[in-house]
Motif scaffolding. Sequence first.
Motif, PDB file in Angstrom:
ATOM      1  N   ILE A  78     -29.985 102.276 104.410  1.00  0.00           N
ATOM      2  CA  ILE A  78     -28.935 102.639 105.359  1.00  0.00           C
ATOM      3  C   ILE A  78     -29.509 103.632 106.368  1.00  0.00           C
ATOM      4  O   ILE A  78     -29.995 104.702 105.987  1.00  0.00           O
ATOM      5  CB  ILE A  78     -27.731 103.271 104.637  1.00  0.00           C
ATOM      6  N   ILE A  79     -29.471 103.255 107.643  1.00  0.00           N
ATOM      7  CA  ILE A  79     -30.001 104.113 108.703  1.00  0.00           C
ATOM      8  C   ILE A  79     -28.853 104.461 109.635  1.00  0.00           C
ATOM      9  O   ILE A  79     -28.276 103.581 110.278  1.00  0.00           O
ATOM     10  CB  ILE A  79     -31.134 103.413 109.465  1.00  0.00           C
ATOM     11  N   LEU A  80     -28.515 105.746 109.703  1.00  0.00           N
ATOM     12  CA  LEU A  80     -27.367 106.213 110.469  1.00  0.00           C
ATOM     13  C   LEU A  80     -27.823 106.868 111.766  1.00  0.00           C
ATOM     14  O   LEU A  80     -28.754 107.679 111.766  1.00  0.00           O
ATOM     15  CB  LEU A  80     -26.569 107.231 109.655  1.00  0.00           C
ATOM     16  N   GLY A  81     -27.150 106.551 112.867  1.00  0.00           N
ATOM     17  CA  GLY A  81     -27.500 107.142 114.146  1.00  0.00           C
ATOM     18  C   GLY A  81     -26.291 107.613 114.925  1.00  0.00           C
ATOM     19  O   GLY A  81     -25.243 106.961 114.908  1.00  0.00           O
ATOM     20  N   CYS A  82     -26.430 108.747 115.590  1.00  0.00           N
ATOM     21  CA  CYS A  82     -25.339 109.287 116.404  1.00  0.00           C
ATOM     22  C   CYS A  82     -25.898 110.316 117.378  1.00  0.00           C
ATOM     23  O   CYS A  82     -26.975 110.859 117.156  1.00  0.00           O
ATOM     24  CB  CYS A  82     -24.266 109.931 115.525  1.00  0.00           C
ATOM     25  N   PRO A  83     -25.167 110.606 118.440  1.00  0.00           N
ATOM     26  CA  PRO A  83     -25.585 111.685 119.331  1.00  0.00           C
ATOM     27  C   PRO A  83     -25.361 113.037 118.677  1.00  0.00           C
ATOM     28  O   PRO A  83     -24.697 113.132 117.638  1.00  0.00           O
ATOM     29  CB  PRO A  83     -24.679 111.507 120.557  1.00  0.00           C
ATOM     30  N   THR A  84     -25.915 114.052 119.272  1.00  0.00           N
ATOM     31  CA  THR A  84     -25.776 115.416 118.760  1.00  0.00           C
ATOM     32  C   THR A  84     -24.605 116.117 119.430  1.00  0.00           C
ATOM     33  O   THR A  84     -24.440 116.035 120.640  1.00  0.00           O
ATOM     34  CB  THR A  84     -27.071 116.203 119.022  1.00  0.00           C
ATOM     35  N   ARG A  85     -23.801 116.791 118.638  1.00  0.00           N
ATOM     36  CA  ARG A  85     -22.732 117.638 119.151  1.00  0.00           C
ATOM     37  C   ARG A  85     -22.958 119.043 118.603  1.00  0.00           C
ATOM     38  O   ARG A  85     -22.712 119.290 117.419  1.00  0.00           O
ATOM     39  CB  ARG A  85     -21.353 117.118 118.730  1.00  0.00           C
ATOM     40  N   TYR A  86     -23.512 119.914 119.441  1.00  0.00           N
ATOM     41  CA  TYR A  86     -23.776 121.292 119.028  1.00  0.00           C
ATOM     42  C   TYR A  86     -24.652 121.354 117.769  1.00  0.00           C
ATOM     43  O   TYR A  86     -24.408 122.130 116.856  1.00  0.00           O
ATOM     44  CB  TYR A  86     -22.463 122.048 118.806  1.00  0.00           C
ATOM     45  N   GLY A  87     -25.672 120.512 117.735  1.00  0.00           N
ATOM     46  CA  GLY A  87     -26.623 120.547 116.633  1.00  0.00           C
ATOM     47  C   GLY A  87     -26.175 119.858 115.370  1.00  0.00           C
ATOM     48  O   GLY A  87     -26.758 120.056 114.298  1.00  0.00           O
ATOM     49  N   ALA A  88     -25.135 119.032 115.453  1.00  0.00           N
ATOM     50  CA  ALA A  88     -24.631 118.330 114.272  1.00  0.00           C
ATOM     51  C   ALA A  88     -24.056 116.979 114.694  1.00  0.00           C
ATOM     52  O   ALA A  88     -23.948 116.677 115.896  1.00  0.00           O
ATOM     53  CB  ALA A  88     -23.566 119.167 113.564  1.00  0.00           C
ATOM     54  N   ALA A  89     -23.691 116.168 113.717  1.00  0.00           N
ATOM     55  CA  ALA A  89     -23.114 114.853 114.006  1.00  0.00           C
ATOM     56  C   ALA A  89     -21.715 114.998 114.608  1.00  0.00           C
ATOM     57  O   ALA A  89     -20.986 115.929 114.279  1.00  0.00           O
ATOM     58  CB  ALA A  89     -23.044 114.026 112.725  1.00  0.00           C
ATOM     59  N   PRO A  90     -21.318 114.093 115.488  1.00  0.00           N
ATOM     60  CA  PRO A  90     -19.984 114.160 116.088  1.00  0.00           C
ATOM     61  C   PRO A  90     -18.891 113.750 115.103  1.00  0.00           C
ATOM     62  O   PRO A  90     -19.162 113.201 114.036  1.00  0.00           O
ATOM     63  CB  PRO A  90     -20.073 113.164 117.245  1.00  0.00           C
ATOM     64  N   ALA A  91     -17.654 113.998 115.492  1.00  0.00           N
ATOM     65  CA  ALA A  91     -16.512 113.752 114.606  1.00  0.00           C
ATOM     66  C   ALA A  91     -16.401 112.290 114.190  1.00  0.00           C
ATOM     67  O   ALA A  91     -15.986 111.995 113.063  1.00  0.00           O
ATOM     68  CB  ALA A  91     -15.229 114.195 115.308  1.00  0.00           C
ATOM     69  N   GLY A 114     -32.107 106.170 102.602  1.00  0.00           N
ATOM     70  CA  GLY A 114     -31.321 106.676 103.715  1.00  0.00           C
ATOM     71  C   GLY A 114     -32.214 107.261 104.793  1.00  0.00           C
ATOM     72  O   GLY A 114     -33.262 107.840 104.514  1.00  0.00           O
ATOM     73  N   SER A 115     -31.802 107.106 106.059  1.00  0.00           N
ATOM     74  CA  SER A 115     -32.567 107.632 107.175  1.00  0.00           C
ATOM     75  C   SER A 115     -31.614 107.839 108.349  1.00  0.00           C
ATOM     76  O   SER A 115     -30.499 107.304 108.350  1.00  0.00           O
ATOM     77  CB  SER A 115     -33.688 106.656 107.550  1.00  0.00           C
ATOM     78  N   ALA A 116     -32.037 108.622 109.350  1.00  0.00           N
ATOM     79  CA  ALA A 116     -31.140 108.946 110.458  1.00  0.00           C
ATOM     80  C   ALA A 116     -31.890 109.009 111.780  1.00  0.00           C
ATOM     81  O   ALA A 116     -33.106 109.205 111.814  1.00  0.00           O
ATOM     82  CB  ALA A 116     -30.438 110.274 110.186  1.00  0.00           C
ATOM     83  N   PHE A 117     -31.143 108.871 112.883  1.00  0.00           N
ATOM     84  CA  PHE A 117     -31.701 108.997 114.232  1.00  0.00           C
ATOM     85  C   PHE A 117     -30.630 109.564 115.149  1.00  0.00           C
ATOM     86  O   PHE A 117     -29.436 109.554 114.821  1.00  0.00           O
ATOM     87  CB  PHE A 117     -32.234 107.662 114.749  1.00  0.00           C
ATOM     88  N   THR A 118     -31.037 110.079 116.314  1.00  0.00           N
ATOM     89  CA  THR A 118     -30.079 110.796 117.159  1.00  0.00           C
ATOM     90  C   THR A 118     -30.502 110.823 118.618  1.00  0.00           C
ATOM     91  O   THR A 118     -31.573 110.317 118.990  1.00  0.00           O
ATOM     92  CB  THR A 118     -29.894 112.244 116.631  1.00  0.00           C
ATOM     93  N   SER A 119     -29.663 111.421 119.452  1.00  0.00           N
ATOM     94  CA  SER A 119     -29.979 111.685 120.854  1.00  0.00           C
ATOM     95  C   SER A 119     -29.399 113.032 121.241  1.00  0.00           C
ATOM     96  O   SER A 119     -28.444 113.507 120.625  1.00  0.00           O
ATOM     97  CB  SER A 119     -29.395 110.601 121.770  1.00  0.00           C
ATOM     98  N   THR A 120     -29.991 113.649 122.263  1.00  0.00           N
ATOM     99  CA  THR A 120     -29.463 114.893 122.813  1.00  0.00           C
ATOM    100  C   THR A 120     -29.560 114.844 124.332  1.00  0.00           C
ATOM    101  O   THR A 120     -30.294 114.026 124.897  1.00  0.00           O
ATOM    102  CB  THR A 120     -30.240 116.131 122.313  1.00  0.00           C
ATOM    103  N   ALA A 121     -28.843 115.756 124.980  1.00  0.00           N
ATOM    104  CA  ALA A 121     -28.886 115.812 126.434  1.00  0.00           C
ATOM    105  C   ALA A 121     -30.156 116.483 126.939  1.00  0.00           C
ATOM    106  O   ALA A 121     -30.625 116.181 128.032  1.00  0.00           O
ATOM    107  CB  ALA A 121     -27.662 116.557 126.968  1.00  0.00           C
TER     108      ALA A 121
END
Length: 206
Positions: A78-91, A114-121
């Motif tokens: 399971i690989i979860l991805g989401c943008p960053t909201r103040y250094g954490a996952a969004p709601a 398990g693994s994860a990926f993200t983006s930031t501004a």
Amino acid sequence: MPTKVDVIFYSTYGHVFRLAEAIAEGARSVPGVESRVLRVAETLPDEVIAKMGATEAQKAFAHIPIADPRQLAEADGIILGCPTRYGAAPAQMRAFLDNTGGLWTSGALIGKVGSAFTSTASQHGGQETTLLSMSTFFFHMGMVIAGVPYSVKELVEMNEMTGGTPYGASTVAGPKGERQPSENELAIARAQGVHVARIAVKLAAK
């Protein structure tokens, strides 16, 4: 039976979706692996999405099926991805994970990858803290955590601005979402998919 790797993402402007596609591409390149891309449901009203200027961007992945938390048990990775909201996952991602209590109670995810990926501004917008905070979900579920090994040479690219961490793939979207994932970032994402898939194959065989 094939080894199954699910790539589940939440995206506002499409950057995380691009990474999700690359990760799934990498996972599918491993023999015996099936990988599907699923999305976390949007919880913001349409009018809010419009004010954020994300309506058109979200049309690009509106065709992707909505992930059902109960179906996580069907995957080997399971690989979860989401943008960053103040250094954490969004709601939106938090709400998805909060609906997995039944899986925790039954131990259905124990021993899976398990693994994860993200983006930031921005370059220093909290990519690593977001990825590390998401790992607590994997720990509580009893999962094996995989990131991106430094054998992936794109992690040490110094000639351009780039995301990518040993904790997971990432991209720098820009303050207005104007920057799309670079080839270097997509290469790291594909490598993450390969790495997770190979581990999932080994664990599923036991």
